[in-house]
Scaffold this motif. Structure first.
Motif, short mmCIF file in Angstrom:
data_model
loop_
_atom_site.label_atom_id
_atom_site.label_comp_id
_atom_site.label_asym_id
_atom_site.label_seq_id
_atom_site.Cartn_x
_atom_site.Cartn_y
_atom_site.Cartn_z
N ASP A 76 34.17 58.58 31.44
CA ASP A 76 33.95 57.91 32.71
C ASP A 76 33.63 56.43 32.49
O ASP A 76 34.18 55.55 33.17
N ALA A 77 32.76 56.14 31.53
CA ALA A 77 32.36 54.75 31.25
C ALA A 77 33.55 53.93 30.76
O ALA A 77 33.77 52.79 31.20
N MET A 78 34.34 54.51 29.86
CA MET A 78 35.47 53.77 29.31
C MET A 78 36.57 53.57 30.35
O MET A 78 37.21 52.52 30.39
N ALA A 79 36.77 54.58 31.19
CA ALA A 79 37.80 54.46 32.23
C ALA A 79 37.43 53.40 33.25
O ALA A 79 38.29 52.63 33.72
N LYS A 80 36.13 53.30 33.60
CA LYS A 80 35.70 52.28 34.54
C LYS A 80 35.89 50.87 33.96
O LYS A 80 36.30 49.95 34.65
N GLU A 81 35.58 50.72 32.68
CA GLU A 81 35.78 49.43 32.02
C GLU A 81 37.26 49.06 32.02
O GLU A 81 37.64 47.91 32.27
N MET A 82 38.10 50.04 31.77
CA MET A 82 39.54 49.81 31.77
C MET A 82 40.04 49.45 33.16
O MET A 82 40.88 48.55 33.34
N HIS A 83 39.51 50.11 34.16
CA HIS A 83 39.91 49.85 35.54
C HIS A 83 39.53 48.42 35.93
O HIS A 83 40.26 47.74 36.67
N GLY A 84 38.40 47.94 35.43
CA GLY A 84 38.00 46.56 35.69
C GLY A 84 38.98 45.56 35.10
O GLY A 84 39.27 44.53 35.71
N LEU A 85 39.49 45.87 33.92
CA LEU A 85 40.49 45.00 33.30
C LEU A 85 41.78 44.97 34.11
O LEU A 85 42.41 43.91 34.27
N VAL A 86 42.18 46.12 34.63
CA VAL A 86 43.38 46.17 35.47
C VAL A 86 43.17 45.29 36.71
O VAL A 86 44.10 44.63 37.18
N GLY A 87 41.92 45.25 37.20
CA GLY A 87 41.62 44.42 38.36
C GLY A 87 41.87 42.94 38.10
O GLY A 87 42.19 42.17 39.02
#
Length: 403
Positions: free
Chosen positions: A246-257
């Motif tokens: 969950d933590a890593m996916a959220k960080e990745m989603h922020g980069l996509v943003g």
């Protein structure tokens, strides 16, 4: 001087008389920041039916036709005062009571605004007239110009445009293409802009696919926690795995943003830059054509000629600047893609731990297998999309090097 065509039910100019000027003619004028006319080209005077002396020093609303909704002008002035150029279809009136439609392209000068008008003829023009008719009905019922402008914005979004700027650039592009007036020296520039626009569109589609992938697996950490709770002590490791994923996916989603944020994302910046660059060059060509046409007109004031020439050069420079910015912004995308791919590798480790737990608990529960399959599909697709995204950003950088 080219003849104009008047379409009317009688020989006298009335409100039903339409003045249709030749498609190659460009009507230009300039105003100060208050909208007071300081320059009017002979072509503009001819179509509007006013003399130069009658227009100079007069407010530009002198030619405003009541059939153009007040909400249109509210939105145009709102954008002009914010320092943004605007393009819109406008119905103007003649001195004798007739009317003529134009696509007005309005840009900023040092002391006010310069407007170049061409005769409209695209499909978007017909669609716009229908929108204007709806707005006029609302305004007749008491709707304020501000609310009419808001309603216009909503209707433009229904037509597929984010705002008046996107709509304006689209109608300018459509009308420009109808004229086939690209000069030889700019053919390569327009071709390059088309290529860049296509690449940015493709990149946006790839990022949208990554976003959709995130949406499909967003609930998987929750599913892991539910499974861990159901297995009690045997699922303790799954709870930890869920938190890490969950933590890593959220960080990745922020980069996509950073790529697709509608306000400041790299792709939005690149799309705005290519749209601004194309529109600026199209506006410049219209002004150059207007100046060329005026060169044979002895009634054209020398200050008007200088204004058209200076503004043409400024718009060409603006176009070059915006296109160079595309390549500059594009250089950041490979770094973002590399960061995202590193995080995909990290998620793969978490996925591997899920597989270990699945093998260890195969006799206890098989619900983990479906989660693992969905994660694998997401990881594989995302890795492929990122590779394509990096390749396209490299193409943009290479094309930018030719500017």
């Amino acid at each position: 001087m080219n003849a104009m065509t008047k379409i009317a039910s009688s020989g006298t100019d009335t409100a039903s008389t339409e003045v249709r000027f030749p498609i190659e003619q460009i009507l230009t004028s300039a105003t100060d920041q208050r909208g007071v006319i300081g320059f009017a080209s002979p072509r503009f005077c001819e179509v509007a039916g006013f003399t130069s002396d009658e227009l100079l020093g007069a407010p530009h609303k002198l030619v405003r036709h009541p059939d153009t909704p007040k909400g249109v002008f509210y939105l145009l002035w709102d954008h002009l005062k914010a320092g943004k150029p605007v393009c819109a279809y406008v119905k103007n009136k003649t001195k004798s009571g007739g009317y003529y439609w134009v696509l007005a392209v309005i840009t900023h000068t040092e002391n006010g605004y310069l407007s170049a008008r061409i005769r409209p003829g695209s499909e978007l023009f017909e669609a716009t007239k229908a929108v204007y008719a709806d707005l006029l009905k609302e305004e007749a019922s008491g709707m304020t110009p501000e609310h009419s402008a808001a309603l216009l914005t909503e209707k433009l979004k229904e037509m597929g445009f984010d705002d008046i700027k996107g709509y304006g650039y689209s109608i300018l592009n459509e009308e420009f293409k109808l004229r086939n007036i690209i000069e030889a020296e700019h053919i390569n520039s327009f071709a390059l802009m088309d290529d860049l626009a296509g690449l940015v569109h493709d990149m946006q589609s790839l990022v949208n696919s990554i976003e959709q992938g995130f949406a499909r697996v967003r609930g998987e950490p929750v599913n892991l926690r539910i499974l861990a709770g159901r297995l009690e002590g045997a699922g303790a490791a799954l709870g930890t795995i869920s938190q890490n994923y969950d933590a890593m996916a959220k960080e990745m989603h922020g980069l996509v943003g950073r790529l697709h944020d509608p306000e400041s994302g790299a792709l939005r910046q690149m799309n705005d830059a290519v749209s601004d660059g194309r529109a600026a060059l199209q506006m410049a060509q219209l002004l150059k054509q207007a100046r060329s046409d005026a060169a044979t007109d002895t009634d054209m004031a020398s200050e008007g000629m200088r204004l058209l020439e200076d503004h043409n050069e400024r718009l060409q420079q603006l176009s070059r600047t915006r296109l160079i910015e595309i390549a500059s912004v594009g250089k950041s995308i490979p770094d973002i893609c590399r960061s995202l791919r590193r995080r995909i590798n990290g998620l793969d480790v978490v996925k591997l731990l899920c597989k270990v737990e699945s093998g260890r608990m195969r006799d206890v529960d098989s619900g983990l297998d479906g989660i693992i399959a969905r994660l694998e599909n997401f990881h594989d697709n995302t890795d492929r999309h990122l590779a394509e995204l990096s390749a396209k950003s490299s193409q943009i950088t290479q094309k930018g090097a030719s500017l």
